[in-house]
Design an enzyme around this catalytic site. Structure first.
Site, PDB file in Angstrom:
ATOM      1  N   MET A 151       0.849  -1.194   0.000  1.00 39.75           N
ATOM      2  CA  MET A 151       0.000   0.000   0.000  1.00 39.75           C
ATOM      3  C   MET A 151       0.890   1.252   0.000  1.00 39.75           C
ATOM      4  SD  MET A 151      -3.399  -0.923   2.118  1.00 39.75           S
ATOM      5  CE  MET A 151      -2.766  -0.619   3.753  1.00 39.75           C
ATOM      6  N   GLY A 152       2.144   1.104  -0.415  1.00 39.45           N
ATOM      7  CA  GLY A 152       3.058   2.249  -0.470  1.00 39.45           C
ATOM      8  C   GLY A 152       3.602   2.586   0.905  1.00 39.45           C
TER       9      GLY A 152
ATOM     10  N   GLY B 228       4.882  -9.971   4.182  1.00 40.06           N
ATOM     11  CA  GLY B 228       5.646  -9.941   5.420  1.00 40.06           C
ATOM     12  C   GLY B 228       4.957 -10.745   6.525  1.00 40.06           C
ATOM     13  N   GLU B 229       5.788 -11.398   7.346  1.00 38.65           N
ATOM     14  CA  GLU B 229       5.241 -12.132   8.511  1.00 38.65           C
ATOM     15  C   GLU B 229       4.721 -11.173   9.575  1.00 38.65           C
ATOM     16  OE1 GLU B 229       8.257 -14.775   9.941  1.00 38.65           O
ATOM     17  OE2 GLU B 229       7.733 -16.319   8.471  1.00 38.65           O
ATOM     18  N   LYS B 230       5.069  -9.901   9.469  1.00 33.20           N
ATOM     19  CA  LYS B 230       4.564  -8.915  10.426  1.00 33.20           C
ATOM     20  C   LYS B 230       3.025  -8.963  10.468  1.00 33.20           C
ATOM     21  CE  LYS B 230       4.010  -4.455  12.024  1.00 33.20           C
ATOM     22  NZ  LYS B 230       2.896  -4.086  11.200  1.00 33.20           N
ATOM     23  N   ASP B 231       2.412  -9.104   9.274  1.00 29.54           N
ATOM     24  CA  ASP B 231       0.946  -9.259   9.203  1.00 29.54           C
ATOM     25  C   ASP B 231       0.669 -10.762   9.112  1.00 29.54           C
ATOM     26  OD1 ASP B 231       0.085  -6.393   9.005  1.00 29.54           O
ATOM     27  OD2 ASP B 231       1.391  -6.471   7.267  1.00 29.54           O
TER      28      ASP B 231
ATOM     29  N   HIS C 173       9.405  -3.629   3.258  1.00 25.85           N
ATOM     30  CA  HIS C 173       8.912  -3.866   1.897  1.00 25.85           C
ATOM     31  C   HIS C 173      10.077  -4.207   0.960  1.00 25.85           C
ATOM     32  CE1 HIS C 173       5.751  -0.945   3.408  1.00 25.85           C
ATOM     33  NE2 HIS C 173       5.000  -1.955   3.004  1.00 25.85           N
TER      34      HIS C 173
ATOM     35  N   SER D  88       6.889  -0.569  10.265  1.00 25.52           N
ATOM     36  CA  SER D  88       5.503  -0.476   9.806  1.00 25.52           C
ATOM     37  C   SER D  88       5.289   0.919   9.250  1.00 25.52           C
ATOM     38  CB  SER D  88       4.543  -0.709  10.978  1.00 25.52           C
ATOM     39  OG  SER D  88       3.246  -0.232  10.649  1.00 25.52           O
ATOM     40  N   SER D  89       4.487   1.018   8.195  1.00 21.29           N
ATOM     41  CA  SER D  89       4.180   2.348   7.644  1.00 21.29           C
ATOM     42  C   SER D  89       3.476   3.190   8.699  1.00 21.29           C
ATOM     43  CB  SER D  89       3.290   2.207   6.412  1.00 21.29           C
ATOM     44  OG  SER D  89       3.921   1.349   5.487  1.00 21.29           O
TER      45      SER D  89
END
Ligand code: PAF
Length: 281
Positions: free
Chosen positions: A30-31, A147-150, A37, A185-186
């Site tokens: 999502m930019g 990503g494993e973050k999510d 990323h 994280s963004s």
């Protein structure tokens, strides 16, 4: 790096990339790109001949009152980062291109969407599954990296791809962290200096809780202690801290198989999520 904003154009560009038999890895984003990323792009370049990245702030995965309007949009900087990371093609469609007037189809995955962020963000995973299915059909990648973050999102996408017979290999990539442990994280951009300092309590609490569980403390007691730590550090609310099966995401009361400890908590107005692996000794 090529840039496509229309479906016809991206399909043609992908066809050209594939013309000599090359394989394609897709990195959906999502930019507001950060090193997390770019690590997906790097992994994509290892597994495939070309990486296609997408930037689309997907409205259908934001609930009412969430941060769709304020979500950081930094396309120019993102383009430069993708270009130097070796991305071959950027797919950056408009909202109308992805959801033309009359769009009325949605994908809903059950099971793995229940609980965790599925409870605190109703409808979120339908929006994610729908846009990711569309991206798969638009690009027809051989590989797609997330990503494993999510972690729950990754489980939802794996299930959706398997259930709907998408011919794509889903690759999960480990979370990238700041030096103090905070997951990139963004949404970290929303944190004030003070909140940023205290946000590290989230990965700290996850690490301590995981160690306590592996060391024999009951899951329930370890989680109570983790919540107390977060409140003490200044987190306003804790949406959840839960131990789940690493594969099925079924709740785990006693650690017997590889599990994942997942948390979502708010500091100020910012909702942060994180998770770590918890393996029995
Ligand atoms: O993880 C994200 O950035 C988004 O949820 C995704 C997978 C790009 C779908 O919009």
């Amino acid at each position: 790096m090529q840039l496509a904003r229309r479906l016809m154009a991206v399909r043609e560009a992908v066809r050209d990339l594939r013309a000599d038999g090359s394989t394609i890895a897709l990195v959906p984003t999502m930019g507001a790109l950060h090193y997390g990323h770019l690590s997906l792009v790097a992994r994509g370049r290892e597994v495939a001949d070309h990486v296609v990245a997408s930037i689309f702030v997907n409205p259908t995965q934001f609930g009412e009152g969430e941060d769709f309007d304020s979500y950081p949009r930094t396309e120019e900087a993102d383009r430069a980062k993708l270009e130097s990371a070796g991305c071959a093609l950027l797919w950056a469609p408009s909202r109308e291109e992805v959801y033309p007037a009359g769009h009325s189809t949605s994908i809903s995955v059950s099971g793995v969407t229940e609980g965790l962020c599925g409870d605190s963000r109703p409808g979120h995973f339908d929006g994610v599954a729908t846009v990711v299915a569309k991206l798969f059909n638009q690009i027809l990648p051989d590989y797609a990296l997330f990503g494993e973050k999510d972690y729950q999102q990754l489980a939802v996408i794996r299930r959706m791809a398997r259930d709907l017979d998408f011919q794509v290999e889903i690759i999960g990539v480990p979370t990238i962290r700041e030096a103090d442990g905070l997951a990139l994280s963004s949404r970290n951009a929303y944190l004030s200096d003070d909140e940023r300092k205290h946000a590290v309590a989230l990965p700290d609490a996850l690490g301590e809780t995981a160690a306590a569980i592996v060391g024999g403390e009951t899951v329930a007691d370890a989680i109570i202690a983790a919540k107390a730590k977060l409140f003490e550090a200044g987190f306003a609310t804790v949406d959840y801290i839960e131990l789940r099966d690493a594969e099925t995401l079924a709740p785990v009361e006693t650690l017997e198989r590889p599990a994942r400890l997942l948390a979502a908590a708010r500091i100020g107005k910012t909702r942060l999520i994180d998770n770590i692996a918890v393996e029995p000794r």
